[in-house]
Design a protein around this motif. Structure first.
Motif, PDB file in Angstrom:
ATOM      1  N   THR A 448       0.941  -1.127  -0.037  1.00 16.88           N
ATOM      2  CA  THR A 448      -0.041  -0.135  -0.007  1.00 16.88           C
ATOM      3  C   THR A 448       0.840   1.416  -0.100  1.00 16.88           C
ATOM      4  O   THR A 448       2.085   1.287   0.018  1.00 16.88           O
ATOM      5  N   LEU A 449       0.228   2.534  -0.033  1.00 15.23           N
ATOM      6  CA  LEU A 449       1.055   3.715  -0.109  1.00 15.23           C
ATOM      7  C   LEU A 449       1.854   3.891   1.041  1.00 15.23           C
ATOM      8  O   LEU A 449       2.865   4.609   1.164  1.00 15.23           O
ATOM      9  N   ALA A 686     -10.426 -12.038  -5.892  1.00 11.03           N
ATOM     10  CA  ALA A 686      -9.916 -11.509  -7.179  1.00 11.03           C
ATOM     11  C   ALA A 686     -10.548 -10.366  -7.833  1.00 11.03           C
ATOM     12  O   ALA A 686     -10.263  -9.895  -8.871  1.00 11.03           O
ATOM     13  N   ASN A 687     -11.759  -9.928  -6.972  1.00 11.42           N
ATOM     14  CA  ASN A 687     -12.395  -8.660  -7.492  1.00 11.42           C
ATOM     15  C   ASN A 687     -11.874  -7.446  -7.118  1.00 11.42           C
ATOM     16  O   ASN A 687     -11.634  -7.242  -5.792  1.00 11.42           O
ATOM     17  N   PRO A 688     -11.235  -6.822  -8.164  1.00 10.73           N
ATOM     18  CA  PRO A 688     -10.363  -5.686  -7.523  1.00 10.73           C
ATOM     19  C   PRO A 688     -11.079  -4.520  -6.781  1.00 10.73           C
ATOM     20  O   PRO A 688     -10.544  -3.930  -5.734  1.00 10.73           O
ATOM     21  N   GLN A 714      -2.423  -3.429  -8.906  1.00 20.37           N
ATOM     22  CA  GLN A 714      -2.625  -2.084  -9.075  1.00 20.37           C
ATOM     23  C   GLN A 714      -3.551  -1.492  -8.145  1.00 20.37           C
ATOM     24  O   GLN A 714      -3.294  -0.357  -7.637  1.00 20.37           O
ATOM     25  N   ILE A 715      -4.508  -2.087  -7.616  1.00 18.22           N
ATOM     26  CA  ILE A 715      -5.437  -1.434  -6.491  1.00 18.22           C
ATOM     27  C   ILE A 715      -4.569  -1.352  -5.335  1.00 18.22           C
ATOM     28  O   ILE A 715      -4.874  -0.289  -4.709  1.00 18.22           O
ATOM     29  N   LEU A 759      -8.283   1.510 -16.863  1.00 18.82           N
ATOM     30  CA  LEU A 759      -8.971   0.829 -15.612  1.00 18.82           C
ATOM     31  C   LEU A 759     -10.218   1.375 -15.144  1.00 18.82           C
ATOM     32  O   LEU A 759     -11.228   0.600 -14.515  1.00 18.82           O
ATOM     33  N   GLY A 760     -10.450   2.681 -15.268  1.00 19.63           N
ATOM     34  CA  GLY A 760     -11.862   3.161 -15.095  1.00 19.63           C
ATOM     35  C   GLY A 760     -12.944   2.366 -15.599  1.00 19.63           C
ATOM     36  O   GLY A 760     -13.976   2.231 -14.954  1.00 19.63           O
ATOM     37  N   PRO A 761     -13.238   2.207 -16.760  1.00 19.72           N
ATOM     38  CA  PRO A 761     -14.168   1.025 -17.343  1.00 19.72           C
ATOM     39  C   PRO A 761     -14.475  -0.014 -16.582  1.00 19.72           C
ATOM     40  O   PRO A 761     -15.601  -0.450 -16.308  1.00 19.72           O
TER      41      PRO A 761
END
Length: 787
Positions: A448-449, A686-688, A714-715, A759-761
């Motif tokens: 994470t950040l 597995a669901n981002p 990525q998330i 990634l947005g869509p």
């Protein structure tokens, strides 16, 4: 070639070319005695009552004893081998109290004795014995070779008994059915998105249901000519089956290819051919004759009370159906797959899936199942776009059709126009562009950040999945579905075979951990050789309930896991625990196997938390295990009382339901208080868009299909732990899944990902509110993009 390999080669030739059982058994004992340098070799078969063994073939005992010498199961060393289902090797029978001498057989001249049980798919068939005149200690290699031969012989005996059963029964009249009109060009079907991506290509019907009565077929002018045509079709089918057997053997191993050997044996069986020739001689129509024999066999096998024989009805229908297709020129599924096909099927079981040439499949469409079905999970593992939930599909699709499988929106377009095809090809390019971008993050840490590391591990079903796991940068294996080994081999693998597979996986993944889940059989995963049929299998004899009843299977697997733990990175995972009694029995069996192997230390032991019962007693479970693994697929099913394989209610099968999230929260809190690990290994991992909530709840490991790791990474890298924890606390006040998604939407807006070009869509589609659907109608769009 080694002597063992030569013997197995000769044995294979003998078994596939012989047609008469008695002749075959005589040939087997003669061959084994010669190769083992033994004076005696015999085969005893069990009678129908299952309690008596009868000598059926011998080399070394008096020939007049064949068919006459009988002993009870459990009597003597021979009977004890069948009763225990284990090989017994005695260097000198005079020093073993179990030996039962039959003077009339002349066996007093022998001293050593090896008795190997003949077992077929868990069913005892008889015993193979080897004897020598002098005391002799057989090597481990020799015993393993005899066990391999015994497995082959048991298969031959099973096949002969099935053929004999048919020979005693009468004919069954076939039934007919009409097919509706095919789809018009450009038809758009709305199903359920079950594996992301877009693919277009020709249809490949997997195991199509032939309308045998409506087949147009012109027999040869003479009955002799028609019989020649049938024989040619048999030869072609046998050749195709041989090619399939070779291909599957090279890909998955010889044990997995045995089903095709059985199919070849059926077609080469003398009784089968005589019956078929008689039908052709009666009316001169080969297609009709094959259909009559097909119905004969299938009806008789399906009606028998023996569950093992009932299971073989599908084998009979499959193999004879292949011959019919070859004769009339229909070849929907006989040849190997063409490159780039879209596989269309009613439903693909795990045991069916392993037989597909997956490298040639561009997409998959199934009439039944949902995103959490095993076919969908396998498709995602192999990066194959898939759509499910189209119950009328097989009635109208044709093998000449071309289709688009849109695994992003759950659409199927039949025979699209060039314009529509181009549009979807562009969308497919966009999807590939996104995945190419994510691939660049493969070697970056999943942190994470604020620097909190989240382990992203892989769900696998066998060695073939490891390459994908390595490609996407998985940190270990969070779930090894070992039942895939049993389903693909159509029987439980022996201890040595399991040990080799588990050790191979552990060595390749080391030093990262491997969580090996014991056989999760039952429910929607059929028992190999058990023939179990239940009114409600999801609530019945499955997983740990089956394993505790079949302690022989359970103990064998646990020993294999313990033996394979040379790298020291294996964790044992027990499925479907619902009570402390089950866990106590499991730990006792594990401790017993550990002591048997002389091991002083147990690997870490974990349990799947996948029922409300397990969640309720999680604080008690945590006192005796080392980690939890939350299986959200079954947890959602049991919390919401919804069958995850039922496409009619797939739109309501929602892992974001507040009741489900509350169960995950409690489990994570208990694990943290007990200072044990807690992962999520179901589809929710597995669901981002679920990642912020799961990390906010304290989950430190997410295990998923390898394909999903890139997007989830990525998330994770865009998250702040403190904000994720705040989000997880806020959803506790939600009463509806739609409210949970609204909070997630706001969180992703703040993260700046909603407006991301690629990634947005994906995120917007995943967070789209799911409207309720009538039970009788599948959803127009899934609104969901599982891994």
């Amino acid at each position: 070639m080694s002597r063992a390999a030569e013997l197995l080669r000769d044995m294979g030739r003998l078994l596939t070319r012989s047609h008469d059982l008695e002749e075959t058994l005589e040939n087997v004992v003669r061959l084994v005695a010669r190769w083992m340098h033994a004076g005696g070799c015999s085969i005893y078969l069990s009678e129908d009552d299952g309690s008596t063994l009868v000598l059926r073939a011998t080399r070394g005992l008096r020939p007049e004893c064949v068919g006459q010498l009988r002993l009870r199961v459990g009597e003597g060393i021979v009977g004890a081998a069948l009763e225990s289902r284990e090989t017994i090797a005695v260097p000198d029978w005079q020093r073993d109290d179990r030996f039962r001498l039959f003077p009339e057989s002349g066996e007093e001249r022998f001293r050593s004795l090896v008795a190997v049980p003949l077992i077929m798919r868990g069913m005892p068939m008889g015993v193979l014995t080897v004897q020598t005149a002098r005391p002799r200690t057989f090597s481990a290699e020799e015993l393993e070779l005899l066990e391999t031969i015994s497995a082959q012989v048991a298969s031959i005996i099973m096949n002969a008994r099935l053929i004999a059963l048919v020979a005693r029964e009468g004919n069954i009249e076939p039934r007919s059915a009409a097919r509706p009109e095919p789809f018009a060009a450009g038809t758009i079907l709305r199903g359920i998105a079950s594996s992301p991506g877009i693919a277009a290509g020709p249809v490949h019907l997997q195991r199509p249901q032939l309308d045998l009565d409506s087949l147009r077929y012109q027999p040869a002018a003479s009955r002799r000519g028609e019989w020649r045509a049938v024989q040619s079709a048999l030869r072609q089918t046998i050749r195709q089956l041989g090619d399939l057997r070779t291909a599957v053997g090279e890909r998955l191993g010889e044990d997995f290819a045995d089903v095709f050997t059985t199919h070849i044996m059926i077609l080469e069986d003398q009784t089968f051919r005589q019956r078929l020739e008689r039908h052709v001689a009666e009316h001169g129509d080969g297609a009709r004759a094959l259909r009559e024999v097909l119905e004969d066999y299938s009806s008789i096998f399906a009606a028998t009370p023996d569950p093992t024989i009932r299971e073989r009805a599908d084998d009979i229908r499959d193999v004879i159906g292949r011959v019919i297709e070859e004769l009339v020129g229909v070849r929907q599924h006989n040849p190997p797959l063409r490159d780039g096909v879209i596989v269309v099927a009613d439903w693909i079981s795990p045991s069916d899936f392993v037989l597909l040439e997956t490298e040639k499949i561009a997409g998959m469409i199934t009439a039944h199942g949902g995103p959490a079905s095993h076919a969908s999970i396998f498709a995602r593992s192999l990066e194959i776009p898939a759509v499910t939930g189209l119950p009328d599909l097989l009635e109208r699709i044709r093998p000449t059709d071309r289709v688009i499988a849109n695994g992003l929106d759950g659409e199927v377009i039949v025979n699209p126009t060039p314009e529509v095809l181009e549009e979807y090809q562009q969308r497919a390019q966009g999807f590939r562009r996104l995945w190419g971008r994510l691939d660049e993050l493969r070697d970056l840490p999943s942190c994470t950040l604020d620097g909190r590391e989240i382990r992203l591990s892989a769900n696998i079903g066998g060695l073939n999945d490891l390459a994908l796991a390595e490609h996407y940068g998985a940190r270990g294996v969070g779930l090894f579905r070992t039942e895939i080994l049993a389903l693909s081999s159509r029987g439980f693998p022996d201890e040595d075979e399991q040990t080799r597979v588990y050790r191979n996986v552990a060595q390749r993944v080391a030093p990262d951990p491997v969580s090996i889940r014991t056989f999760d059989m039952g429910g929607d995963k059929a028992f190999p050789g058990e023939g179990v049929q239940e009114r409600n299998p999801q609530l019945g004899w499955r997983s740990i309930r089956f394993l505790l009843d079949r302690e022989d299977v359970f103990a064998c697997q646990l020993r294999a896991i313990l033996r394979a733990n040379d790298p020291g990175n294996i964790r044992i995972l027990i499925p479907m625990i619902t009570s402390m009694d089950e866990l106590d029995q499991t730990r006792a069996i594990l401790a017993e196997q550990c002591e048997r192997l002389g091991l002083s230390k147990l690997p870490p032991l974990g349990v799947m938390i996948e029922t409300p019962a397990a969640v309720s007693i999680a604080d008690h479970i945590a006192t005796v295990v080392d980690f939890f693994a939350i299986g959200t697929n079954d947890l959602v099913q049991y919390v919401l009382a919804m069958d995850r394989e039922n496409e009619r209610i797939a739109a309501s099968y929602d892992a974001f339901h507040p009741a489900v999230l509350a169960q995950i929260r409690r489990t994570s809190d208990v694990a943290r208080a007990a200072d044990i690990g807690c992962s999520v290994c179901g589809e929710l991992a597995a669901n981002p868009v679920a990642v912020p909530i799961l990390i906010g709840m304290g989950i430190s490991e997410l295990s998923m299909t390898p394909f999903s790791i890139a997007l989830v990474r990525q998330i994770v890298r865009a998250l702040d732990t403190e904000k994720a924890e705040h989000l997880a606390r806020s959803v506790e006040d939600c009463a509806r899944a739609s409210e949970v998604r609204e909070k997630l939407w706001r969180a992703f807006v703040k993260m700046g990902l909603i407006d991301d070009r690629d990634l947005g869509p994906v995120i917007r589609r995943l967070l789209a509110a799911r409207r309720s659907e009538r039970r009788s109608t599948p959803p127009e769009r899934s609104g969901m993009l599982p891994s």
